[in-house]
Write an enzyme that holds these catalytic residues in place. Structure first.
Site, PDB file in Angstrom:
ATOM      1  N   HIS A 101       0.740  -1.149   0.112  1.00 12.54           N
ATOM      2  CA  HIS A 101       0.090   0.160  -0.042  1.00 12.54           C
ATOM      3  C   HIS A 101       1.181   1.145  -0.134  1.00 12.54           C
ATOM      4  O   HIS A 101       2.004   1.014   0.257  1.00 12.54           O
ATOM      5  CB  HIS A 101      -0.779   0.033   1.229  1.00 12.54           C
ATOM      6  CG  HIS A 101      -1.752  -0.966   1.345  1.00 12.54           C
ATOM      7  ND1 HIS A 101      -1.328  -2.243   2.133  1.00 12.54           N
ATOM      8  CD2 HIS A 101      -2.995  -1.226   1.131  1.00 12.54           C
ATOM      9  CE1 HIS A 101      -2.293  -3.058   2.263  1.00 12.54           C
ATOM     10  NE2 HIS A 101      -3.459  -2.578   1.835  1.00 12.54           N
ATOM     11  N   ASP A 104       2.269   1.749   3.489  1.00 14.67           N
ATOM     12  CA  ASP A 104       3.103   0.739   4.089  1.00 14.67           C
ATOM     13  C   ASP A 104       4.586   1.534   3.715  1.00 14.67           C
ATOM     14  O   ASP A 104       5.408   1.126   4.655  1.00 14.67           O
ATOM     15  CB  ASP A 104       2.997  -0.412   3.526  1.00 14.67           C
ATOM     16  CG  ASP A 104       1.687  -1.132   3.542  1.00 14.67           C
ATOM     17  OD1 ASP A 104       0.871  -0.759   4.331  1.00 14.67           O
ATOM     18  OD2 ASP A 104       1.315  -1.775   2.411  1.00 14.67           O
TER      19      ASP A 104
HETATM   20  C1  XLS Z   1      -7.546  -6.738   4.079  1.00 11.63           C
HETATM   21  C2  XLS Z   1      -7.169  -6.931   2.675  1.00 11.63           C
HETATM   22  C3  XLS Z   1      -6.080  -6.130   2.356  1.00 11.63           C
HETATM   23  C4  XLS Z   1      -5.916  -5.882   0.653  1.00 11.63           C
HETATM   24  C5  XLS Z   1      -4.966  -4.807   0.366  1.00 11.63           C
HETATM   25  O1  XLS Z   1      -8.305  -7.590   4.613  1.00 11.63           O
HETATM   26  O2  XLS Z   1      -6.826  -8.362   2.515  1.00 11.63           O
HETATM   27  O3  XLS Z   1      -4.888  -6.391   3.054  1.00 11.63           O
HETATM   28  O4  XLS Z   1      -5.301  -7.092   0.423  1.00 11.63           O
HETATM   29  O5  XLS Z   1      -5.592  -3.684   0.869  1.00 11.63           O
END
Ligand code: XLS
Ligand code: CA
Ligand code: CA
Length: 438
Positions: A101, A104
């Site tokens: 993200h 991150d």
């Molecule tokens: C949350 C999601 C998230 C997505 C990316 O439950 O899995 O991590 O994969 O935003």
């Protein structure tokens, strides 16, 4: 430059007889399975958020794992050391992809402009590391759920300013993903849903969401980002009801708004089970509709009603997932992203290696066995026979759309109809088990 995982050398394949816990027992990147190597089939990816940013916080407790690479108080220093640790970890593990993200990579600053400025600095460093190690970006995405401004959604917010903020954030995330050569871009509807319909204009929210996705498609075209767009469904959590509930429901949404030609799906195992499906169900539904894009490889705990994001160590499930991928002709440009995190008590940095090795070995074995099952055609032949009444006579007419209710009635009205063939579920489960037992 600091070395964060001093006790770990490059993880290598040592075979199933080896007792070394810091080695692969089944994942042998160069081994050919059919016409591709394991590495080409599996396209493993590490999730930047779980493995490098998160530190074991949960609803009831603070961080349990203080990662040394996150210890700087200056946001730029922290982002750079996090990046160094990430690339050291991935190089030692031998994984060629990561997913991230925007938030991150750097922590959010006072204004969007300041956050973007910080991102630009860090991206330069990430790019250098990518060039140095050959590690690539599987997909990028924007975090539109952590900050309180998104408490009532982003592209489905009740507030136009929040919507604009989300749009600007996705714009930047698309630019970054392009800059880093990302092969896909994911939309997980973090808080795109609702808590209660008493305060919700569902129609407006869904229209706004569709417009948002159209604007993203247009902007990607404008900047020449050619990566694959993926929707990641999840039925609930954090909101009570998420709009992208499962693949079938999200696909209907895409079709209604003429978005289906631009999107495929990123399917997560734990989200499938939260929706009351198996992982294989979601993969199958996507595969037969030609919208299977990528996988978030993890598993949930069926005794718990939430998203536990555990490393996928269940071989039976992994065999079935790989069966769908092989039938799909592969998963590229998608991959298998470990959207998984270590349990809170597994707080030492070394646990990150044990966890990924566990998931990689279990998926490598899953790949090998699924390939064998396909080669032996045991399931294909069973299914083929089960439906063989559709190969001729009235069945063939049904399939060829050459009949109607009246004809079917006159065909069957005086016929003594026998029971259909046994489903043989237990026989088939044992058949798959026998491949696992070896
Ligand atoms: C949350 C999601 C998230 C997505 C990316 O439950 O899995 O991590 O994969 O935003
Ligand atoms: Ca996910
Ligand atoms: Ca998840």
């Amino acid at each position: 430059m600091a070395e964060y995982f001093k006790e770990v050398k490059k993880i290598s394949f040592k075979g199933k007889e080896s007792k070394d816990p810091l080695a692969f027992h089944y994942y042998n990147p160069e081994e050919k399975i059919g016409d591709k190597t394991m590495e080409e089939h599996l396209r493993f990816s590490v999730a930047y958020w779980h493995t490098f940013a998160a530190e074991g916080r949960d609803m009831f407790g603070v961080e349990s794992a203080a990662r040394p690479w996150n210890s700087f108080s200056d946001p730029l220093d922290r982002a750079l050391t996090r990046c160094d640790a990430a690339f050291e970890f991935m190089s030692k593990l031998g994984v060629k992809y990561f997913c991230t993200h925007d938030r991150d990579l750097v922590d959010e600053q006072e204004t969007l402009r300041e956050t973007n400025k910080l991102l630009d600095k860090v991206i330069e460093h990430v790019k250098e590391k990518m060039e140095e190690t050959g590690i690539k970006l599987l997909w990028g995405t924007a975090n539109l759920f952590t900050h309180p401004r998104f408490m009532q959604g982003a592209a489905t917010s009740c507030d136009a300013d929040i919507y604009a903020y989300a749009a600007a954030q996705v714009k930047k995330a698309l630019e970054i993903t392009k800059e880093l050569g990302g092969e896909n871009y994911v939309f997980w509807g973090g808080r795109e849903g609702y808590e209660t319909l008493l305060n919700t204009n569902m129609e407006l929210e869904l229209n706004n969401l569709a417009n948002f996705l159209h604007m993203a498609v247009d902007y990607a075209k404008q900047i020449g980002f050619n990566g694959q767009f993926l929707i990641e469904p999840k039925p609930k959590e954090p909101t009570k009801h998420q709009y992208d509930f499962d693949v079938a429901n999200s696909y209907a949404f895409l079709q209604k708004y003429d978005l289906d030609k631009y999107f495929k799906f990123n399917i997560e195992a734990n989200h499938a089970t939260l929706a009351g499906h198996t992982f294989q169900h979601e993969l199958r539904y996507a595969r037969i509709n030609n919208i299977l894009g990528s996988l978030d490889a993890n598993m949930g705990d069926l005794l718990l009603g939430w998203d536990t994001d555990q490393f996928p160590t269940n071989v039976f499930e992994n065999v079935l997932a790989m069966y769908e991928i092989l039938k799909n002709g592969g998963i590229a440009p998608g991959g298998l992203n470990f959207d998984s995190h270590v349990r809170r008590p597994s707080y030492e940095d070394i646990d990150l290696f044990y966890a990924h090795i566990a998931g990689m070995d279990a998926f490598a074995l899953g790949l090998k066995l699924a390939n064998k099952i396909l080669e032996d055609k045991v399931l294909d032949e069973f299914v083929e026979k089960r439906y063989n009444t559709f190969n001729s006579g009235v069945g063939k007419k049904i399939v060829d759309e050459e009949t109607n209710f009246e004809e079917l009635e006159s065909y069957i009205i005086d016929k003594k109809v026998s029971l259909p063939k046994s489903g043989r579920q237990e026989y088939l489960e044992n058949l798959v088990n026998r491949y696992i037992f070896g």
